[in-house]
Scaffold this motif. Structure first.
Motif, PDB file in Angstrom:
ATOM      1  N   UNK A 106     -40.058 -37.423 -57.746  1.00  0.00           N
ATOM      2  CA  UNK A 106     -40.262 -38.807 -57.320  1.00  0.00           C
ATOM      3  C   UNK A 106     -39.182 -39.734 -57.870  1.00  0.00           C
ATOM      4  N   UNK A 107     -38.743 -39.491 -59.097  1.00  0.00           N
ATOM      5  CA  UNK A 107     -37.807 -40.402 -59.747  1.00  0.00           C
ATOM      6  C   UNK A 107     -36.345 -40.098 -59.433  1.00  0.00           C
ATOM      7  N   UNK A 108     -36.031 -38.813 -59.197  1.00  0.00           N
ATOM      8  CA  UNK A 108     -34.618 -38.434 -59.138  1.00  0.00           C
ATOM      9  C   UNK A 108     -34.171 -37.789 -57.829  1.00  0.00           C
ATOM     10  N   UNK A 109     -35.096 -37.202 -57.049  1.00  0.00           N
ATOM     11  CA  UNK A 109     -34.647 -36.382 -55.932  1.00  0.00           C
ATOM     12  C   UNK A 109     -35.123 -36.850 -54.550  1.00  0.00           C
ATOM     13  N   UNK A 110     -35.828 -37.958 -54.468  1.00  0.00           N
ATOM     14  CA  UNK A 110     -36.240 -38.480 -53.158  1.00  0.00           C
ATOM     15  C   UNK A 110     -35.181 -39.458 -52.633  1.00  0.00           C
TER      16      UNK A 110
END
Length: 466
Positions: free
Chosen positions: A462-466
């Motif tokens: 959610x924080x880095x790869x979306x």
């Protein structure tokens, strides 16, 4: 690890192509994994005595049908390629680090409290990127076990050790974990992995916070039951004996770096750009860079034993049991997982995976049960073939930065999901078992990893790869 993909590269007469390997040939691999997971629970003494026989059985159950379907020569070439270019360097590296780390001991007045344990895990996690997850695991596991020897509730300490030191901590440099070394060999800059530092520190913060509260509760229960640390006086004095072995540890790290850089040098290539080596059978060769790596590691291990007093190994409760168990089990794993790797190589580009978060989970979940190095290469190759024009330029194509980060983190982080996901996991478990720590079973460990790690990985997504 210089040539980790053991799937046959090209279709040839009488041979096998990756696309022609049937799914049922993965049964021996699944059978061996089930033995590792179930037999220690139902027949522990039998399993301990007959591990080599089980490994031999499942290996034969792969080799004979493979030889009948293709040819004896193809089967021999496949197994030799696996053993020479994958398993040999793998087990020599583990052996060298096991020997050198076993000759270093830490003693003092530190006792295993929640704060001390958080500090040890943080130190080991940061070391992993610079001396490798295996090096940091072998260096730190005995001090961690020793400082917590007085405690009854301590299995969670080793579990979080595997999470952080044996896996997640290795993401910042190609030295940290073999998948990143393979990326470096294919054009990813050496220090590019420092881009993953925010993700590493986020995971460290979350996992060490969870660990602190779990360990604090267990610590209080141990104190309440009358247990006390065995120290002569309060304080923080720490002594490191056998410290000269750090030189040999550096030798081993240098050998790993050389294994990743020498193959690209003209001196080690023929006119066609193929890495030079000793021809063994068919297309199987033991490359000169791999020989150099093996020699340096074995020399480091030999000098470590020759220059270290036996009292240090006694203080470490050093035995050969852990490395023997890993050597036996992983030779079977490396052999029987070949069909799974071939199928993955043949079908990786057809999985419809084109987003960073998809690459993160696909690379990670497969790395939990297969060797994370070939899995990383499969999805890096897939990403490079998707036709992107912006991002990191590699020899496999241009890969967007976020996608490269996702593939790298998936391969490195999710090796922590199972005991077999990364080389040091099983080694740490074996050393802990030898020293009286009752580690969870294969399925018991899965409950810990899926209950704690998977939610953390979901946050990463959610924080880095979306």
């Amino acid at each position: 690890m210089a040539n980790p993909m053991t799937a046959l590269a090209a279709e040839q007469e009488g041979g096998a192509s990756a696309s022609s390997v049937p799914l049922w040939m993965c049964i021996p691999f699944a059978g061996l994994l089930l033995c590792i997971a179930i037999l220690p629970l139902v027949k522990a003494e039998w399993w301990e005595e007959h591990q080599p026989h089980a490994v031999a059985l499942w290996s034969i159950l792969f080799i004979i049908p493979f030889a009948m379907r293709y040819s004896a020569g193809t089967a021999l070439e496949t197994v030799l390629e696996c053993l020479v270019n994958d398993y040999l360097t793998f087990i020599i590296l583990l052996f060298g680090l096991f020997c050198v780390a076993g000759n270093i001991t830490m003693s003092g007045d530190l006792a295993g409290s929640p704060r001390v344990n958080v500090g040890l895990l943080a130190l080991g996690t940061l070391l992993s990127s610079w001396i490798g997850t295996t090096g940091a695991s072998m260096l730190m596991i005995r001090p961690v076990v020793k400082m917590n020897a007085w405690r009854k509730k301590k299995r969670h300490i080793i579990i979080f050790f595997i999470f952080l030191v044996s896996n997640i901590g290795g993401c910042l440099t190609p030295i940290g974990d073999p998948p990143l070394l393979m990326g470096f060999m294919r054009g990813v800059p050496f220090f590019w992995s420092l881009h993953l530092a925010p993700i590493l520190f986020f995971n460290m913060l979350v996992l060490l916070t969870i660990f602190y509260f779990i360990d604090k509760r267990a610590y209080r229960q141990d104190i309440a039951s009358g247990l006390k640390p065995d120290i002569s006086k309060p304080g923080t004095e720490v002594k490191l004996r056998g410290a000269h072995n750090l030189i040999f540890l550096v030798m081993i790290v240098a050998a790993v770096i050389l294994s990743g850089t020498l193959p690209s040098m003209p001196q080690f290539q023929d006119a066609a750009g193929k890495v030079l080596g000793i021809h063994l059978f068919g297309e199987v060769e033991l490359s000169y860079p791999a020989i150099i790596e093996i020699v340096i590691i074995l020399v480091a291990a030999f000098l470590s034993f020759k220059t270290t007093k036996v009292e240090i190994r006694r203080e470490n409760h050093f035995t050969w049991g852990a490395i023997q168990e890993v050597a036996v089990l992983f030779i079977g794993i490396f052999i029987t997982m070949q069909p799974a790797l071939m199928i993955l190589k043949a079908n990786g580009a057809n999985l419809g995976i084109s987003e960073p978060f998809e690459m993160f989970w696909a690379t990670g979940l497969l790395s939990s049960f297969l060797d994370n190095t070939p899995t990383y290469l499969v999805f890096l190759t897939t990403a490079g073939a998707l036709g992107f024009t912006e991002g990191m330029v590699t020899t496999l194509g241009t890969v967007p930065i976020k996608m490269l980060m996702a593939i790298s983190c998936g391969a490195v982080f999710m090796g922590a999901n199972t005991y077999i996901g990364n080389a040091p996991n099983f080694m740490v478990k074996s050393i802990a078992d030898e020293n009286g720590v009752r580690m969870p079973s294969f399925f018991g460990y899965l409950l810990w990893s899926f209950g704690i790690l998977v939610p953390v990985f979901a946050l990463d997504m959610l924080l880095f790869f979306l």
